[in-house]
Design a protein around this motif. Sequence first.
Motif, PDB file in Angstrom:
ATOM      1  N   ARG A   1     -24.095   0.275  26.374  1.00 51.20           N
ATOM      2  CA  ARG A   1     -23.050   1.532  26.590  1.00 51.20           C
ATOM      3  C   ARG A   1     -22.692   1.832  28.104  1.00 51.20           C
ATOM      4  NH1 ARG A   1     -25.079   7.784  24.877  1.00 51.20           N
ATOM      5  NH2 ARG A   1     -23.758   8.862  26.379  1.00 51.20           N
ATOM      6  N   GLU A   2     -21.533   2.121  28.028  1.00 56.23           N
ATOM      7  CA  GLU A   2     -20.822   2.477  29.300  1.00 56.23           C
ATOM      8  C   GLU A   2     -19.940   3.673  29.069  1.00 56.23           C
ATOM      9  OE1 GLU A   2     -18.127  -0.439  30.869  1.00 56.23           O
ATOM     10  OE2 GLU A   2     -17.943  -1.336  28.976  1.00 56.23           O
ATOM     11  N   VAL A   3     -19.662   4.257  30.317  1.00 55.75           N
ATOM     12  CA  VAL A   3     -18.471   5.264  30.107  1.00 55.75           C
ATOM     13  C   VAL A   3     -17.302   4.490  30.268  1.00 55.75           C
ATOM     14  CG1 VAL A   3     -17.733   7.390  31.274  1.00 55.75           C
ATOM     15  CG2 VAL A   3     -19.959   7.035  31.125  1.00 55.75           C
ATOM     16  N   TYR A   4     -16.386   4.652  29.421  1.00 55.28           N
ATOM     17  CA  TYR A   4     -15.033   4.012  29.644  1.00 55.28           C
ATOM     18  C   TYR A   4     -13.681   5.026  30.018  1.00 55.28           C
ATOM     19  CZ  TYR A   4     -11.115   1.005  28.249  1.00 55.28           C
ATOM     20  OH  TYR A   4      -9.860   0.343  28.056  1.00 55.28           O
ATOM     21  N   THR A   5     -13.983   6.138  29.993  1.00 55.14           N
ATOM     22  CA  THR A   5     -12.933   7.072  30.241  1.00 55.14           C
ATOM     23  C   THR A   5     -13.435   8.314  30.713  1.00 55.14           C
ATOM     24  OG1 THR A   5     -11.831   6.516  28.104  1.00 55.14           O
ATOM     25  CG2 THR A   5     -10.767   8.325  29.262  1.00 55.14           C
ATOM     26  N   TYR A   6     -12.878   8.983  31.777  1.00 51.17           N
ATOM     27  CA  TYR A   6     -13.293   9.990  32.514  1.00 51.17           C
ATOM     28  C   TYR A   6     -12.027  11.095  32.521  1.00 51.17           C
ATOM     29  CZ  TYR A   6     -16.950   7.018  34.506  1.00 51.17           C
ATOM     30  OH  TYR A   6     -17.904   5.999  34.571  1.00 51.17           O
ATOM     31  N   GLY A   7     -12.499  12.579  32.562  1.00 46.77           N
ATOM     32  CA  GLY A   7     -11.533  13.302  33.043  1.00 46.77           C
ATOM     33  C   GLY A   7     -10.986  14.166  31.748  1.00 46.77           C
ATOM     34  N   ILE A   8     -11.704  14.080  30.708  1.00 42.80           N
ATOM     35  CA  ILE A   8     -10.999  14.554  29.286  1.00 42.80           C
ATOM     36  C   ILE A   8     -11.686  16.074  29.171  1.00 42.80           C
ATOM     37  CG2 ILE A   8     -10.727  14.257  26.902  1.00 42.80           C
ATOM     38  CD1 ILE A   8     -11.135  11.249  27.317  1.00 42.80           C
ATOM     39  N   ARG A   9     -11.061  16.852  28.706  1.00 43.38           N
ATOM     40  CA  ARG A   9     -11.427  18.409  28.296  1.00 43.38           C
ATOM     41  C   ARG A   9     -12.256  18.036  27.189  1.00 43.38           C
ATOM     42  NH1 ARG A   9      -9.756  22.897  25.722  1.00 43.38           N
ATOM     43  NH2 ARG A   9     -10.655  24.768  26.319  1.00 43.38           N
ATOM     44  N   ASN A  10     -11.329  17.815  25.917  1.00 40.51           N
ATOM     45  CA  ASN A  10     -11.655  17.561  24.704  1.00 40.51           C
ATOM     46  C   ASN A  10     -10.948  16.729  23.977  1.00 40.51           C
ATOM     47  OD1 ASN A  10     -13.604  18.264  22.487  1.00 40.51           O
ATOM     48  ND2 ASN A  10     -12.029  19.667  21.819  1.00 40.51           N
ATOM     49  N   SER A  11     -11.129  15.497  23.879  1.00 38.94           N
ATOM     50  CA  SER A  11     -10.237  14.738  23.083  1.00 38.94           C
ATOM     51  C   SER A  11     -10.810  14.489  21.389  1.00 38.94           C
ATOM     52  CB  SER A  11     -10.240  13.387  23.729  1.00 38.94           C
ATOM     53  OG  SER A  11      -9.656  12.438  22.860  1.00 38.94           O
ATOM     54  N   VAL A  12     -10.157  14.890  20.586  1.00 40.39           N
ATOM     55  CA  VAL A  12     -10.428  14.703  19.073  1.00 40.39           C
ATOM     56  C   VAL A  12      -9.533  13.511  18.484  1.00 40.39           C
ATOM     57  CG1 VAL A  12     -11.536  15.934  17.300  1.00 40.39           C
ATOM     58  CG2 VAL A  12     -11.216  16.978  19.455  1.00 40.39           C
ATOM     59  N   GLY A  13      -9.209  12.669  19.097  1.00 40.75           N
ATOM     60  CA  GLY A  13      -8.275  11.596  18.293  1.00 40.75           C
ATOM     61  C   GLY A  13      -7.868  10.469  19.382  1.00 40.75           C
ATOM     62  N   HIS A  14      -8.211   9.257  18.850  1.00 46.08           N
ATOM     63  CA  HIS A  14      -7.798   8.199  19.744  1.00 46.08           C
ATOM     64  C   HIS A  14      -7.614   7.027  18.701  1.00 46.08           C
ATOM     65  CE1 HIS A  14     -12.421   7.814  19.840  1.00 46.08           C
ATOM     66  NE2 HIS A  14     -12.098   6.561  19.773  1.00 46.08           N
ATOM     67  N   ASP A  15      -6.681   5.858  19.290  1.00 50.06           N
ATOM     68  CA  ASP A  15      -6.499   4.851  18.679  1.00 50.06           C
ATOM     69  C   ASP A  15      -6.016   3.848  19.568  1.00 50.06           C
ATOM     70  OD1 ASP A  15      -6.349   3.018  16.430  1.00 50.06           O
ATOM     71  OD2 ASP A  15      -4.736   3.902  15.541  1.00 50.06           O
ATOM     72  N   PHE A  16      -6.036   2.418  19.154  1.00 55.85           N
ATOM     73  CA  PHE A  16      -5.434   1.495  19.984  1.00 55.85           C
ATOM     74  C   PHE A  16      -4.060   0.950  19.560  1.00 55.85           C
ATOM     75  CE2 PHE A  16      -9.932   1.859  20.045  1.00 55.85           C
ATOM     76  CZ  PHE A  16     -10.522   1.652  21.202  1.00 55.85           C
ATOM     77  N   HIS A  17      -3.189   0.762  20.491  1.00 55.45           N
ATOM     78  CA  HIS A  17      -1.931   0.331  20.238  1.00 55.45           C
ATOM     79  C   HIS A  17      -2.087  -1.030  19.467  1.00 55.45           C
ATOM     80  CE1 HIS A  17       2.096  -1.315  21.122  1.00 55.45           C
ATOM     81  NE2 HIS A  17       2.256  -0.164  21.312  1.00 55.45           N
ATOM     82  N   PRO A  18      -1.232  -1.387  18.522  1.00 57.22           N
ATOM     83  CA  PRO A  18      -1.432  -2.749  17.696  1.00 57.22           C
ATOM     84  C   PRO A  18      -1.195  -3.733  18.437  1.00 57.22           C
ATOM     85  CG  PRO A  18      -0.523  -0.985  16.415  1.00 57.22           C
ATOM     86  CD  PRO A  18      -0.582  -0.490  17.893  1.00 57.22           C
ATOM     87  N   VAL A  19      -0.203  -3.706  19.495  1.00 59.43           N
ATOM     88  CA  VAL A  19       0.201  -4.919  20.263  1.00 59.43           C
ATOM     89  C   VAL A  19      -0.369  -5.123  21.438  1.00 59.43           C
ATOM     90  CG1 VAL A  19       2.240  -6.104  21.277  1.00 59.43           C
ATOM     91  CG2 VAL A  19       2.555  -4.550  19.087  1.00 59.43           C
ATOM     92  N   THR A  20      -0.441  -4.267  22.200  1.00 62.54           N
ATOM     93  CA  THR A  20      -1.157  -4.269  23.804  1.00 62.54           C
ATOM     94  C   THR A  20      -2.520  -3.963  23.786  1.00 62.54           C
ATOM     95  OG1 THR A  20      -1.166  -2.024  24.214  1.00 62.54           O
ATOM     96  CG2 THR A  20       0.895  -3.339  24.597  1.00 62.54           C
ATOM     97  N   GLY A  21      -3.314  -3.200  22.738  1.00 57.68           N
ATOM     98  CA  GLY A  21      -4.536  -3.015  22.589  1.00 57.68           C
ATOM     99  C   GLY A  21      -4.956  -2.011  23.487  1.00 57.68           C
ATOM    100  N   GLU A  22      -4.003  -1.092  24.095  1.00 58.01           N
ATOM    101  CA  GLU A  22      -4.334  -0.241  24.949  1.00 58.01           C
ATOM    102  C   GLU A  22      -4.986   1.077  24.242  1.00 58.01           C
ATOM    103  OE1 GLU A  22      -1.344  -1.203  28.490  1.00 58.01           O
ATOM    104  OE2 GLU A  22      -0.328   0.347  27.034  1.00 58.01           O
TER     105      GLU A  22
END
Length: 421
Positions: free
Chosen positions: A233-254
Amino acid sequence: MTRLLSTIAAAALVAGAAEAQTANVPDNLDKLSNFQKTGVTEFTFVEQGGDYADGIRANLERVEMPPGFKIELYAVAPDARHMAVGPQGVVTFVGTRKDKVWAVTDRNKDRVADEVKDFAPSLTFSIPNGPCFSKDGFLYIAEQNRVLLFPAAEFFYESPDVAAFNLIKKGELIPPEEESFNHTARVCKIGPDNKIYISLGQPFNVAPPEKLELYGQVGIGGMIRLNLDGTGREVYTYGIRNSVGHDFHPVTGELWFTDNQVDGMGDDIPPGEINRQTAVGQHFGHPWYGGGDVRTNEYKDEEVTVDAVMPAVETVAHAADLGMDFYTGSMFPADYKNAIFSAQHGSWNRTTPVGARVMVTKIDDEGNATTEPFAEGWLDAATGEYLGRPVDVAELPDGSILVSDDLAGALYRISYEAPAQ
């Protein structure tokens, strides 16, 4: 069958020593982790026809989309939130903010669900908002303060008893004293690195200073990632108020994600956000920024002590951007390939309501993004009344998309057929 059981047995070992993790859990998880019957034999089935379904269909006649697109009722699913479509195309699992996860099945493949029933009815779920699948068919469900693993959900879902294990046991996703009724709808996705990414909204409108150190350590107000066996386990992202949706770009993986921004600053500020993350540990501005580059009232005189990443796209204030999905199918026209379809749930305290629609965000080769409405009509402009509130978007194997709606309690299917010339 032998191969399937071997896979499940292996999962029992790699899922963070399941037997040890499930000790003293006050529900049936212990039994399910040891492939034992619980005695539960009944499902809750949801009626798919009748006047209620007809009323939803009537409301869908108001929804406007580009030429060639069609929207239809796919399933009645009470409190429908985030969705996970099984890799085999057998069943779609639908989370809620209550205590149910729905298993939605289109048995005759006419692109309308034939059956909706509760999944794993012998388990006691707590805000099981966020289901997600690995490519090899393992289902994960992110709850308020636990993450469960179901190694063969598409196989076992026909039975009340399913193989189930802790990935993160109850009380260890966040510290129990930080549990809240606010911003607790978790979502998860499996990244291109074969790790699971889980968002952890912080419970305040603006996080207070005394909480920031703890939240940074735990990942509250951010996103964590871990291996699919529960380790690392690690913290990947900081400084979010309340994210309720994410996905990864199919080409870049970002990693791209939506974020709901600060309330109480007025109808038109701060903007909502769709964010792009390009490296581990990036900070997206909360609590110094309320949305975009708009400073929060609570921190406006404070020095910004982080290198804040500004959003890739600013969206209309308070529209409540929630679930999102990169489109990789072949049914829609080519210019939708690798675009983001996202759901705006709709404002709750804006003087003039906004949102309640599906947006599409197209991204060029340099990563520049532009967004516009794709499907709208669930908000009656004349009365300000919501006829539905979209939550999430998911892609079916045929290239059509599903949209969930927790107000109507429904899933909609959007398909495309080229208009006649």
